[in-house]
Design a protein around this motif. Structure first.
Motif, mmCIF file in Angstrom:
data_model
loop_
_atom_site.group_PDB
_atom_site.id
_atom_site.type_symbol
_atom_site.label_atom_id
_atom_site.label_comp_id
_atom_site.label_asym_id
_atom_site.label_seq_id
_atom_site.Cartn_x
_atom_site.Cartn_y
_atom_site.Cartn_z
ATOM 1 N N MET B 1 92.005 19.209 37.129
ATOM 2 C CA MET B 1 92.803 19.443 35.921
ATOM 3 C C MET B 1 94.278 19.242 36.198
ATOM 4 O O MET B 1 94.733 19.423 37.316
ATOM 5 C CB MET B 1 92.550 20.862 35.412
ATOM 6 N N ARG B 229 94.963 11.363 28.926
ATOM 7 C CA ARG B 229 93.715 11.902 29.438
ATOM 8 C C ARG B 229 92.685 11.846 28.315
ATOM 9 O O ARG B 229 93.022 12.023 27.142
ATOM 10 C CB ARG B 229 93.915 13.340 29.914
ATOM 11 N N GLU B 240 82.555 14.589 29.732
ATOM 12 C CA GLU B 240 83.388 14.051 30.805
ATOM 13 C C GLU B 240 84.842 14.110 30.390
ATOM 14 O O GLU B 240 85.180 14.004 29.206
ATOM 15 C CB GLU B 240 83.008 12.598 31.122
ATOM 16 N N GLU B 241 85.718 14.293 31.394
ATOM 17 C CA GLU B 241 87.150 14.250 31.131
ATOM 18 C C GLU B 241 87.801 13.521 32.277
ATOM 19 O O GLU B 241 87.540 13.824 33.441
ATOM 20 C CB GLU B 241 87.702 15.671 31.020
ATOM 21 N N ALA B 242 88.643 12.538 31.948
ATOM 22 C CA ALA B 242 89.255 11.744 33.011
ATOM 23 C C ALA B 242 90.486 11.034 32.492
ATOM 24 O O ALA B 242 90.702 10.940 31.283
ATOM 25 C CB ALA B 242 88.255 10.714 33.539
ATOM 26 N N ARG B 252 81.961 8.961 35.076
ATOM 27 C CA ARG B 252 81.231 9.967 35.855
ATOM 28 C C ARG B 252 80.119 10.615 35.057
ATOM 29 O O ARG B 252 79.606 11.649 35.442
ATOM 30 C CB ARG B 252 82.192 11.064 36.322
ATOM 31 N N ARG B 311 82.314 20.122 35.718
ATOM 32 C CA ARG B 311 82.883 20.454 37.025
ATOM 33 C C ARG B 311 83.703 19.277 37.519
ATOM 34 O O ARG B 311 83.556 18.156 37.041
ATOM 35 C CB ARG B 311 81.751 20.767 38.008
ATOM 36 N N SER B 312 84.554 19.558 38.503
ATOM 37 C CA SER B 312 85.407 18.500 39.024
ATOM 38 C C SER B 312 84.604 17.556 39.889
ATOM 39 O O SER B 312 83.845 17.980 40.757
ATOM 40 C CB SER B 312 86.541 19.104 39.853
ATOM 41 N N GLU B 315 88.760 12.873 40.661
ATOM 42 C CA GLU B 315 89.876 13.179 39.782
ATOM 43 C C GLU B 315 89.387 13.575 38.382
ATOM 44 O O GLU B 315 90.155 14.036 37.568
ATOM 45 C CB GLU B 315 90.798 11.956 39.659
ATOM 46 N N SER B 316 88.128 13.340 38.122
ATOM 47 C CA SER B 316 87.590 13.579 36.784
ATOM 48 C C SER B 316 86.871 14.916 36.730
ATOM 49 O O SER B 316 86.715 15.596 37.737
ATOM 50 C CB SER B 316 86.601 12.476 36.411
ATOM 51 N N ARG B 317 86.448 15.241 35.518
ATOM 52 C CA ARG B 317 85.519 16.350 35.347
ATOM 53 C C ARG B 317 84.289 15.794 34.653
ATOM 54 O O ARG B 317 84.409 15.005 33.719
ATOM 55 C CB ARG B 317 86.140 17.451 34.476
ATOM 56 N N SER B 318 83.118 16.203 35.079
ATOM 57 C CA SER B 318 81.899 15.678 34.476
ATOM 58 C C SER B 318 80.869 16.781 34.323
ATOM 59 O O SER B 318 80.802 17.691 35.138
ATOM 60 C CB SER B 318 81.325 14.559 35.360
#
Lengths: 331, 329, 304
Positions: B1, B229, B240-242, B252, B311-312, B315-318
């Motif tokens: 994050m 982002r 997903e967040e990236a 991811r 979860r991380s 560099e991303s969260r998925s």
């Protein structure tokens, strides 16, 4: 090409008589679609692309009407046919797929009834034979459990499944031409990909000619063989899809391709075409694109761009992109 | 994050809608209550002066999140904190009003978002006028700021094209000097060439005024261009967040991957790929475990029973049990 | 002047000029309304001035000289010697006044309740719309008679004639608000989900301000259409009530009262006493109705 094209449109002009003026939503449009070929008609809202499709199938609503030009289906002139003959052609010769699948299906009849009815109206087959073929048609468009779902009503299907049913319906009478007007605009990306793949596969297998009307350049790139770019009722550019999209000759096509966010990857600003598409009632004199064009010269402000014939010429522009270096220097 | 201080902070946001039939029908037809979970346990932060984008297909809950973030809907659970004020728990009316003055929204449909019976001047100064502020010369200044002319102030909305109307909506959103603007599909009703104009205008305003944006869209290419982002939503869950480049080069989550592959490409001439399978499931009865498992090529037994947490991963969260495996493929 | 020319060239005026039915209805209606408004100037006699009445003039047929005085009355006279043409003009005044006022009252009530029901929803909506449903199960004329009866019961005798007109207005108005409320509620439900309303909510506009300033202007076109058609109905309702003897008193006769008086003479040969007021009522109601129909089509964007 030695074959007669499935659809031939020559110098088609559609006019709308309003209180104030005569508008021309379609102005001198010509193109051919061969067997098994997909022509993408692309343009922004108000470019006249849907109106062209409707004119071809004789579905213009008054006060819009064809005032000149010819439309040939398999070599037979169809724009002069009576409404009842035209209705027959729409069933057997031309299939239609519209943007909103709900409006093209009758909500009060089951999917099977609609398929069977359409087939029996146009093909000499028995009820049970038609039912078999209807099941097959639904399986072909990828509806799971077709044999059970054939007796369901349209509302029992999801948006993507409905559009599949519409495609089955459009193709069941084995037409030689399918007109698809924004068939995937109302659908999600993942479903859109399914529908496009389906439409392309079916038409290639059967040799059906397709006129695909859409505003989405990506869909055109992936689906069409040829593309006609329309602007303010006229064909701005016409040619093989790879040519037109990778090396656009008309400044409008160039701008359209350039303003897609992907084209400006890594830059802070997108390339943009200044201004708006003019309203039909207020077209500028000369080339309709000249107020937004960075290459415009005196000739553009005075004369309409060259009219594109179906088989020659690419861009309806006096100073096409990449034609000569001098043209570029002037701009 | 991100490590920068968050201007907007969303925690465990959940919104359920009761979509049951009327009580009498339920009793007669013996139907249970049906509850649609439009947004389920979504958390993310937006640092000041950045653009956060939410992408998703229909039914992903992206608009519902947008409405909760501006206070048009109240969350069933969880919280939205903007500039230190928790929108659903702040008790001081003054602090609440001050917070809301700094939040604005640009809507999707430029034809429905302007009152057809009002003059442009009144429309775009309403956020200020409603609070009794001074509107002298405001309309003219705003119109020029969004690339229209000051003479347009006395016209009615129907005299403008779609793109110009969206500029008017932006002008209205800017009038109360907001810090945070939610844009709900601001260009999906516009043509490509006009879309570019509006997106450029928004980028310019972001840099000039130091605005923070939440950008909601279904179009990945637009989002890639605009966002710092990106959060990808599926069936009300953040999967997903990236950062944009990471998302596009190394997705991811299998859903993101599918979305990227399914989007038509401008250079995809005659592209022959296997289209994705299946459709978005019914949000009233979402699949157990991971909502994406019925369409996922990687799905295992674990995906059918256990809902993955975000979860991380690098560099991303998925939110995928097998995010690492996906990258390896 | 320029304002007039621009109005004349608007789409609305253009549609009007293209519709012969609308033009004829409008002309008929304007003639009747002007005749009613300027009745004291237009009418050849004052039917309410007992001094000018001459019983000898009674039962004079139309366009024939009276056998005693030799006076000629265009539309004849009634039993008391009153000029039928003049009584019609004055009667129309009452009919039109009651009609307009009743519709205005119904409109105010219906639009307010419809807006509240549509925008607030919940219990407010349930109560208002159930009340509307219940009222719809009774014929409007029965509701009006009921209200009229109650009002008559509670007003002191000496004020009854004075109050009769106002009671009539309230009775007809109360029996007519439902359709306004229903249409406004429906339109409000559509409008309140539009994004411009959300934009107003977002900036913290109060519910009242949103209803009045944002939604109301956008639901008014169907209201205008209903108002026109209601006007015809209200005029007829007033005539019916007066015909039944529960409406305008004979001291202030409306068209309905005139028809009631006239029907007593129908079978004794004095047809004109009934015929002319009845035809006037017919023309009035028909022209308003046709105009309302045209207005509905003209304002409907889907029929453009």
């Amino acid at each position: 090409m030695t074959d007669t094209p499935v659809l031939s449109v020559r110098n088609l002009v559609v006019e709308i008589q309003t209180r104030h003026a005569v508008l021309r939503p379609v102005d001198n449009v010509s193109f051919d679609i061969a067997r098994g070929e997909i022509l993408g008609v692309v343009g922004e809202s108000g470019a006249g692309k849907s109106m062209t499709g409707n004119a071809v199938i004789g579905l213009l609503d008054r006060p819009a009407q064809i005032v000149s030009g010819e439309v040939y289906l398999n070599g037979r002139r169809i724009d002069t046919l009576s409404p009842s003959d035209m209705r027959k052609i729409r069933g057997t010769g031309i299939g239609m797929v519209f943007q909103d699948p709900l409006t093209s299906l009758n909500p009060l009849l089951t999917v099977g009834e609609q398929l069977i009815e359409t087939m029996r109206e146009h093909l000499p087959i028995s009820q049970s034979e038609a039912r078999e073929r209807a099941v097959k048609a639904l399986e072909e468009v990828g509806i799971p459990g077709a044999r059970e779902r054939i007796d369901s009503y349209p509302h029992a299907f999801s948006g993507g499944m409905r559009q599949r049913v519409v495609i089955a319906l459009a193709l069941c009478a084995e037409p030689s031409l399918v007109i698809a007007d924004e068939p995937t605009t109302a659908l999600d990306v993942s479903v859109q990909a399914q529908i496009i793949t389906l439409l392309r596969r079916l038409c290639r297998d059967r040799g059906t000619a397709v006129m695909l009307v859409t505003h989405d350049m990506g869909v055109i790139a992936e689906t069409a063989d040829k593309v006609a770019v329309m602007y303010a009722g006229r064909t701005a550019e016409l040619g093989p899809v790879r040519e037109v999209l990778t090396r656009p000759r008309h400044p409008y096509t160039e701008g359209l391709m350039g303003s897609a966010p992907l084209a400006s990857l890594g830059q802070t600003r997108l390339r943009q075409i200044p201004g708006n598409m003019p309203r039909l009632g207020a077209l500028p004199q000369g080339c309709a694109f000249h107020p937004r064009c960075n290459r415009a010269q005196t000739a553009c402000r005075r004369d309409l761009g060259p009219t594109l014939a179906a088989d020659e010429g690419r861009a309806a522009c006096w100073f096409p992109v990449g034609a000569t270096e001098t043209a570029k220097d002037i701009a | 994050m991100s490590t920068k201080p968050a201007m907007v902070s969303v925690r465990n946001l959940t919104r359920r809608f009761d979509v049951s039939k009327p009580w009498l029908n339920r009793v007669v037809e013996r139907l249970p209550k049906s509850i649609l979970t439009a947004v389920s346990d979504v958390s993310f932060d937006i640092p000041a002066k950045e653009t956060y984008a939410l992408v998703g297909e229909s039914g992903s809950g992206k608009s519902t999140i947008g409405k909760m973030m501006v206070g048009l809907l109240t969350p069933t659970d969880g919280s939205v904190t903007i500039g230190g004020v928790d929108l659903s728990r702040e008790t001081s009316a003054k602090a609440m009003d001050a917070a809301r003055e700094r939040i604005q929204m640009v809507f999707q449909d430029p034809y429905a978002s302007l009152n057809p019976r009002w003059r442009v001047r009144n429309i775009i100064t309403e956020p200020v006028a409603a609070r009794g502020g001074d509107t002298t010369g405001l309309a003219e200044r705003l119109l020029e700021q969004v690339g229209l002319s000051a003479e347009d102030a006395d016209k009615y909305p129907h005299e403008f094209s779609g793109g110009q109307r969206q500029r008017l909506c932006i002008a209205r959103a800017l009038s109360s000097n907001p810090r945070f603007i939610v844009c709900d599909e601001p260009t999906s009703a516009l043509d490509v060439s006009v879309q570019a104009q509006v997106l450029n205008l928004m980028s310019d305003l972001k840099t000039d005024l130091g605005l923070t944006f939440l950008f909601i869209s279904h179009d990945l290419t637009v989002v890639r261009h605009m966002a710092d982002r990106i959060g990808v939503l599926y069936l009300g869950r953040l999967v997903e967040e990236a950062a944009p480049d990471a998302l596009f080069t190394t997705p991811r989550h299998p859903y993101t991957k599918m979305l990227l592959e399914a989007a038509p490409k401008l250079d995809g001439f005659g592209r022959e790929t296997e289209p994705p399978t299946g459709e978005i499931p019914d949000p009233i009865n979402p699949p157990k475990g991971c909502a994406y498992h019925p369409r996922c090529p990687l799905a295992q037994d674990r995906c059918r029973s256990e809902r993955p947490v975000l979860r991380s991963v690098g560099e991303s969260r998925s939110a995928c049990h097998f995010a690492e495996k996906l990258v390896a493929d | 002047m320029s304002r007039f020319t621009s109005a004349w060239q608007s789409d609305f005026a253009w549609k009007f000029r293209r519709s012969p039915v609308a033009i004829v209805s409008f002309l008929v209606l304007m003639t009747l309304v002007l005749g009613a408004v300027f009745a004291p100037l237009v009418a050849p006699y004052d039917p309410f001035d007992p001094g000018s009445l001459n019983l000898m003039n009674g039962f004079t047929p139309p366009m024939e000289p009276n056998m005693f005085s030799g006076e000629v009355f265009w539309l004849g006279t009634d039993d008391q010697g009153r000029d039928v043409f003049s009584t019609i003009l004055f009667g129309m005044r009452i009919s039109l006044f009651v009609g307009f006022a009743a519709v205005l009252f119904a409109m105010l009530l219906g639009v307010t309740l419809g807006l509240l029901a549509g925008y607030l929803g919940g219990w407010t909506e349930t109560i208002i719309m159930r009340a509307a449903d219940v009222q719809l199960t009774f014929p409007a004329i029965l509701v009006a008679m009921l209200i009229f009866g109650i009002a008559k019961g509670i007003t002191p005798v000496e004020y009854r004639d004075q109050m009769a007109i106002w009671v009539l207005i309230i009775a007809i108005g109360l029996s007519d608000w439902v359709q306004f409320a229903r249409v406004v509620r429906g339109a409000t439900l559509v409008e309140k989900n539009k994004e411009y309303v959300q934009a107003a909510r977002l900036i913290g506009r109060s519910k009242g301000a949103i209803m009045l300033r944002h939604i109301l202007p956008n639901v008014m076109s169907p209201v205008l259409v209903i108002a026109t058609i209601s006007l015809a109905l209200a005029i007829i309702a007033e005539a019916t009530l007066s015909f039944l003897g529960v409406g305008a008193p004979p001291t202030q006769p409306s068209l309905g009262t005139l028809i009631r008086i006239g029907q007593g003479f129908l079978f004794s040969g004095e047809w004109w006493i009934l015929f002319f007021p009845a035809v006037t009522l017919l023309m009035l109601a028909l022209s308003v109705n046709l105009l309302g129909d045209w207005l509905r089509d003209a304002l409907n964007p889907r029929l453009k």
